[in-house]
Design a protein around this motif. Structure first.
Motif, PDB file in Angstrom:
ATOM      1  N   GLU A   1      13.917  -4.110 -21.453  1.00 47.09           N
ATOM      2  CA  GLU A   1      12.858  -4.384 -22.417  1.00 47.09           C
ATOM      3  C   GLU A   1      13.374  -5.363 -23.481  1.00 47.09           C
ATOM      4  O   GLU A   1      14.566  -5.412 -23.775  1.00 47.09           O
ATOM      5  N   VAL A   2      12.462  -6.122 -24.067  1.00 48.68           N
ATOM      6  CA  VAL A   2      12.835  -7.013 -25.160  1.00 48.68           C
ATOM      7  C   VAL A   2      13.161  -6.163 -26.377  1.00 48.68           C
ATOM      8  O   VAL A   2      12.366  -5.317 -26.784  1.00 48.68           O
ATOM      9  N   ASN A   3      14.346  -6.367 -26.931  1.00 49.48           N
ATOM     10  CA  ASN A   3      14.773  -5.574 -28.080  1.00 49.48           C
ATOM     11  C   ASN A   3      13.912  -5.919 -29.294  1.00 49.48           C
ATOM     12  O   ASN A   3      13.845  -7.083 -29.706  1.00 49.48           O
ATOM     13  N   PRO A   4      13.238  -4.923 -29.896  1.00 52.38           N
ATOM     14  CA  PRO A   4      12.335  -5.222 -31.023  1.00 52.38           C
ATOM     15  C   PRO A   4      13.056  -5.699 -32.277  1.00 52.38           C
ATOM     16  O   PRO A   4      12.455  -6.357 -33.125  1.00 52.38           O
ATOM     17  N   VAL A   5      14.338  -5.359 -32.412  1.00 55.82           N
ATOM     18  CA  VAL A   5      15.098  -5.771 -33.591  1.00 55.82           C
ATOM     19  C   VAL A   5      15.617  -7.191 -33.425  1.00 55.82           C
ATOM     20  O   VAL A   5      15.414  -8.067 -34.264  1.00 55.82           O
ATOM     21  N   TRP A   6      16.321  -7.444 -32.298  1.00 51.79           N
ATOM     22  CA  TRP A   6      16.967  -8.749 -32.117  1.00 51.79           C
ATOM     23  C   TRP A   6      16.124  -9.739 -31.326  1.00 51.79           C
ATOM     24  O   TRP A   6      16.467 -10.914 -31.230  1.00 51.79           O
ATOM     25  N   GLN A   7      15.002  -9.259 -30.733  1.00 47.09           N
ATOM     26  CA  GLN A   7      14.111 -10.132 -29.968  1.00 47.09           C
ATOM     27  C   GLN A   7      14.864 -10.876 -28.870  1.00 47.09           C
ATOM     28  O   GLN A   7      14.692 -12.083 -28.684  1.00 47.09           O
ATOM     29  N   ASP A   8      15.702 -10.145 -28.154  1.00 47.60           N
ATOM     30  CA  ASP A   8      16.500 -10.737 -27.076  1.00 47.60           C
ATOM     31  C   ASP A   8      15.866 -10.384 -25.740  1.00 47.60           C
ATOM     32  O   ASP A   8      15.699  -9.210 -25.413  1.00 47.60           O
ATOM     33  N   SER A   9      15.518 -11.387 -24.977  1.00 48.38           N
ATOM     34  CA  SER A   9      14.861 -11.174 -23.682  1.00 48.38           C
ATOM     35  C   SER A   9      15.828 -11.283 -22.508  1.00 48.38           C
ATOM     36  O   SER A   9      15.399 -11.448 -21.366  1.00 48.38           O
ATOM     37  N   SER A  10      17.129 -11.188 -22.753  1.00 48.27           N
ATOM     38  CA  SER A  10      18.120 -11.313 -21.681  1.00 48.27           C
ATOM     39  C   SER A  10      17.891 -10.245 -20.612  1.00 48.27           C
ATOM     40  O   SER A  10      17.628  -9.077 -20.921  1.00 48.27           O
ATOM     41  N   SER A  11      18.008 -10.643 -19.356  1.00 48.59           N
ATOM     42  CA  SER A  11      17.799  -9.733 -18.233  1.00 48.59           C
ATOM     43  C   SER A  11      19.142  -9.208 -17.725  1.00 48.59           C
ATOM     44  O   SER A  11      20.215  -9.647 -18.163  1.00 48.59           O
ATOM     45  N   PHE A  12      19.084  -8.276 -16.784  1.00 46.10           N
ATOM     46  CA  PHE A  12      20.291  -7.751 -16.139  1.00 46.10           C
ATOM     47  C   PHE A  12      21.142  -8.903 -15.607  1.00 46.10           C
ATOM     48  O   PHE A  12      22.348  -8.951 -15.828  1.00 46.10           O
ATOM     49  N   MET A  13      20.501  -9.826 -14.915  1.00 48.47           N
ATOM     50  CA  MET A  13      21.243 -10.911 -14.263  1.00 48.47           C
ATOM     51  C   MET A  13      21.781 -11.930 -15.249  1.00 48.47           C
ATOM     52  O   MET A  13      22.677 -12.705 -14.920  1.00 48.47           O
ATOM     53  N   ASP A  14      21.254 -11.949 -16.470  1.00 52.32           N
ATOM     54  CA  ASP A  14      21.802 -12.822 -17.504  1.00 52.32           C
ATOM     55  C   ASP A  14      23.122 -12.284 -18.053  1.00 52.32           C
ATOM     56  O   ASP A  14      23.924 -13.042 -18.606  1.00 52.32           O
ATOM     57  N   ILE A  15      23.313 -10.966 -17.919  1.00 50.11           N
ATOM     58  CA  ILE A  15      24.465 -10.307 -18.537  1.00 50.11           C
ATOM     59  C   ILE A  15      25.505  -9.863 -17.515  1.00 50.11           C
ATOM     60  O   ILE A  15      26.704 -10.102 -17.700  1.00 50.11           O
ATOM     61  N   PHE A  16      25.044  -9.244 -16.437  1.00 44.57           N
ATOM     62  CA  PHE A  16      25.957  -8.657 -15.453  1.00 44.57           C
ATOM     63  C   PHE A  16      25.939  -9.438 -14.139  1.00 44.57           C
ATOM     64  O   PHE A  16      24.915 -10.001 -13.740  1.00 44.57           O
ATOM     65  N   ASP A  17      27.075  -9.426 -13.457  1.00 43.18           N
ATOM     66  CA  ASP A  17      27.222 -10.075 -12.148  1.00 43.18           C
ATOM     67  C   ASP A  17      26.513  -9.217 -11.109  1.00 43.18           C
ATOM     68  O   ASP A  17      27.050  -8.214 -10.649  1.00 43.18           O
ATOM     69  N   VAL A  18      25.304  -9.599 -10.768  1.00 43.55           N
ATOM     70  CA  VAL A  18      24.459  -8.748  -9.926  1.00 43.55           C
ATOM     71  C   VAL A  18      25.008  -8.632  -8.501  1.00 43.55           C
ATOM     72  O   VAL A  18      24.913  -7.563  -7.870  1.00 43.55           O
ATOM     73  N   ASP A  19      25.584  -9.696  -7.962  1.00 41.95           N
ATOM     74  CA  ASP A  19      26.117  -9.623  -6.594  1.00 41.95           C
ATOM     75  C   ASP A  19      27.326  -8.686  -6.536  1.00 41.95           C
ATOM     76  O   ASP A  19      27.480  -7.924  -5.566  1.00 41.95           O
ATOM     77  N   HIS A  20      28.176  -8.746  -7.549  1.00 41.56           N
ATOM     78  CA  HIS A  20      29.306  -7.817  -7.624  1.00 41.56           C
ATOM     79  C   HIS A  20      28.802  -6.380  -7.729  1.00 41.56           C
ATOM     80  O   HIS A  20      29.312  -5.477  -7.055  1.00 41.56           O
ATOM     81  N   PHE A  21      27.786  -6.156  -8.537  1.00 43.95           N
ATOM     82  CA  PHE A  21      27.199  -4.835  -8.729  1.00 43.95           C
ATOM     83  C   PHE A  21      26.708  -4.256  -7.401  1.00 43.95           C
ATOM     84  O   PHE A  21      27.023  -3.114  -7.046  1.00 43.95           O
ATOM     85  N   ILE A  22      25.964  -5.041  -6.668  1.00 48.57           N
ATOM     86  CA  ILE A  22      25.410  -4.572  -5.393  1.00 48.57           C
ATOM     87  C   ILE A  22      26.522  -4.328  -4.376  1.00 48.57           C
ATOM     88  O   ILE A  22      26.517  -3.329  -3.644  1.00 48.57           O
ATOM     89  N   ASN A  23      27.513  -5.214  -4.344  1.00 49.17           N
ATOM     90  CA  ASN A  23      28.588  -5.098  -3.357  1.00 49.17           C
ATOM     91  C   ASN A  23      29.450  -3.860  -3.590  1.00 49.17           C
ATOM     92  O   ASN A  23      29.805  -3.153  -2.642  1.00 49.17           O
TER      93      ASN A  23
END
Length: 507
Positions: free
Chosen positions: A130-152
Motif C-alpha cells: 500500500e502507499v504509505n500515507p505518511v511518506w507517500q511512497d509508492s515503491s513496490s515489492f520489486m522496487d525494493i527486493f530481488d524478486v527472482d532471488h525470492f522465488i528461487n
C-alpha cells in the motif's frame, strides 16, 4: 500613486510569512512548522560539557569494538536436508495479501504471507504494498527486493507468481476498494492461528480459487505453530529477502567509505565504482550505525517534553490532536512519569551522551540512519559536536548515486538497513520496527547490537545534579548485558526480533 499602510500587527504577520523564504533551513518550511527549527538549548549542559572534554581510554575502546563471543547458537543448517514438508502437486488457489506500514513492517508481513500460503497450500502472489500515507511512497515489492532471488530460494517450499493469470486479473486493489467482495478476507484477527486460516480462508480458496487478505500486517501468531512453519518464516527473513542490486551496490559503497580513513569533502560522481572493492576487515576502520528514530510523529505521540518551550508543546499537541484525535495514552502522564518509565524517545543530545558514556570518542565513525529528524540539523548539532565524523547517505554518496532512491522512503530505509546490518555496532535510539528487525537479524548473525536501557536513561536524565563520573558508571553497568547477548523468545514475542530458539540451533 496610493500607498497602502498596514497596521503593525498585520505587517509583522506578513513579514513572518515572507522572510523565511529567503533563508535556510526555513526555505521549505511553512509557518506552522517553524517551531521545529527553533532548536532548544542543550537540556543536559553539565553532562554535555564533561562529555566534550572526556579523555579517550584505549582499553575501553578495545572492549567496545571486540566482536561478540561465540554464544553457542547458530543458524540451523537446512541446506543438506530435504524440505520439512514437500511441495504439493496441486495448489488450492491464489493467495493475495495487501501490506501497509513502512519497509520493516512490510518485511515481516512478507514472511507471514509465505507462512500462511504454506499453511493453506496456496500459491502466493507477490505481495502488494500500500502507499504509505505518511511518506507517500509508492515503491513496490520489486522496487525494493530481488524478486527472482525470492522465488528461487523458496521454490521447494511454496509456489509463487509475480502476477495473477488472466482469469484472475480482476482481483485488484481497486476492485476491493469499491464494494464488499466474497473473495476478500477483511476480518483476519491480529496474530491469528493457523487453524483460523484453515477454517476461514481455505473455504474461500476452494470456492473461488483466490483469496485476498487485507489488512494483513501482524495477522499470524508467533506461538503454537509447527516448527517447519517457524523455520520457513526465518528462511524468508534471513535468506529469501535480498534487496535489489542497486541498493546493495550503494550500501556496499557506503560501508566501504565508512571503513576508509576519514576524508573531508563530498564524494565524486564515480566514487561508487572506485570504492566497492572488498576491504580486509582486520585492517579496515570500524563504524557504528545509529538509527535515530526521532521524527515528528514519534515526538508528538510520545507526549514528552523535548525542551522547546511552550511553542513546541503547543505545536506537538495540535499535531497529536489532528493525527490521533487526542487518543494518545501517554497524554495522561507527566513528562517526569513518562521518562522514569522509559517511554520517551531519546533526543539526539541524549543518544550522544549515551554513546560518549559507553566510551565512544570523537574519532568514532558514526553513520546516521534516519529519514527525517524532528527539528532538522538544528537539533542534531549537539550530537555532531560529540561525534564530528558523523556521516549519512547525503555526505557519503553523490547526488548521482542517490538519484534512484531520492524521495522514496522505503528505498532510503533499505539502504540504511543494509548499512546497519553490515556495521560493527548498531544502536537504535528507541524501539520500533527498524530496531526490532535489525536486532533480530543481527542476533541471527551474532553481531554486536546495543539496546539502550530506556528506563535507566530516563531516570538518569531526570537527575540534573548527577556528575559525569556517576552518569558514566551507571550507563556502563546498565548496558553490560544489552550488547547482543542471545535472548530466547518468550510467548507472544516476535520471531523476527527473537530468532532463538525457533530459527537457531544450539550447538
Amino acid at each position: 500613486m496610493k500607498i497602502l499602510l498596514l497596521p503593525g500587527g498585520v505587517l509583522a504577520a506578513l513579514l513572518l510569512l515572507i522572510l523565511p523564504a529567503f533563508y535556510t533551513p526555513f526555505a521549505h518550511a511553512s509557518p506552522s512548522v517553524l517551531s521545529e527549527w527553533n532548536a532548544p538549548k542543550p537540556r543536559h549542559l553539565p553532562l554535555l560539557k564533561s562529555a566534550l572534554q572526556r579523555p579517550t581510554s584505549n582499553e575501553k575502546q578495545t572492549d567496545l569494538w571486540t566482536p561478540l563471543d561465540d554464544q553457542g547458537w547458530r543458524p540451523c543448517d537446512e541446506s543438506s536436508k530435504p524440505p520439512l514438508s514437500a511441495l504439493p502437486e496441486k495448489s488450492e488457489g491464489y493467495l493475495q495479501v495487501f501490506l501497509d506500514g513502512g519497509l520493516n513492517q512490510q518485511r515481516m508481513g512478507i514472511c507471514d504471507a509465505v507462512a500462511v500460503a504454506k499453511i493453506l497450500n496456496a500459491t502466493l502472489v507477490i505481495p502488494h504494498f500500500e502507499v504509505n500515507p505518511v511518506w507517500q511512497d509508492s515503491s513496490s515489492f520489486m522496487d525494493i527486493f530481488d524478486v527472482d532471488h525470492f522465488i528461487n530460494v523458496l521454490k521447494d517450499d511454496i509456489s509463487i507468481v509475480k502476477e495473477l493469470p488472466d482469469d484472475f486479473s480482476w482481483s485488484t486493489r481497486e476492485y476491493y476498494a469499491i464494494a464488499i467482495r466474497a473473495t476478500r478476507i477483511k476480518m483476519a484477527p491480529v496474530h491469528a492461528s493457523a487453524n483460523w486460516y484453515l477454517e476461514n480462508v481455505s473455504p474461500v480458496l476452494q470456492s473461488y480459487g483466490i483469496a485476498a487478505v487485507s489488512p494483513f500486517s501482524h495477522r499470524l501468531s508467533f506461538d503454537n505453530l509447527p516448527m517447519d512453519i517457524q523455520r520457513l518464516r526465518s528462511k524468508v527473513n534471513f535468506q529469501a529477502l535480498v534487496f535489489v542490486p542497486h541498493i546493495r551496490a550503494l550500501g556496499d559503497a557506503l560501508v566501504s567509505r565508512l571503513r576508509q580513513p576519514y576524508k573531508n569533502g563530498a564524494p565524486g560522481a564515480n566514487y561508487l565504482q572506485e570504492t566497492t572493492d572488498v576491504i580486509d576487515k582486520d585492517s579496515a576502520g570500524k563504524f557504528v550505525v545509529l538509527h535515530l528514530r526521532f521524527d515528528k510523529d514519534m515526538a508528538a505521540h510520545s507526549a514528552c517534553d523535548f525542551g522547546g518551550g511552550k511553542a513546541e508543546k503547543l505545536a506537538l499537541a495540535k499535531y497529536r490532536q489532528v493525527i490521533w484525535q487526542g487518543r494518545v495514552l501517554n497524554s495522561q502522564f507527566t513528562d517526569e512519569e513518562l521518562r522514569s518509565q522509559g517511554r520517551c524517545p531519546l533526543t539526539p543530545e541524549e543518544i550522544g551522551l549515551l554513546l560518549a558514556a559507553l566510551g565512544f570518542d570523537n574519532s568514532t565513525r558514526l553513520y546516521l540512519a534516519s529519514h527525517k529528524v524532528y527539528g532538522g540539523e538544528a537539533r542534531i548539532s549537539t550530537l555532531r559536536k560529540l561525534f564530528p565524523l558523523m556521516e549519512d547517505k547525503k555526505s557519503l554518496a553523490s547526488s548521482e548515486e542517490r538519484a534512484q532512491i531520492k524521495g522514496k522512503a522505503s528505498l532510503l530505509a533499505a539502504v540504511d538497513y543494509y548499512v546497519g546490518l553490515h556495521s560493527d555496532i548498531f544502536v537504535s535510539a528507541s524501539p520500533g520496527n527498524m530496531h526490532n528487525a535489525l536486532v533480530g537479524h543481527r542476533t541471527y548473525k551474532n553481531l554486536k547490537t546495543i539496546r539502550p536501557n530506556m528506563a535507566l536513561l530516563g531516570q538518569l536524565f531526570l537527575n540534573k545534579s548527577i556528575s559525569w563520573t556517576d552518569f558514566q558508571q551507571a550507563v556502563v553497568e546498565g548496558h553490560e548485558n544489552r550488547q547482543g547477548q542471545i535472548r530466547l523468545r518468550k510467548p507472544k514475542q516476535s520471531i523476527y526480533t527473537y530468532p532463538a530458539p525457533d530459527c537457531m540451533c544450539h550447538v
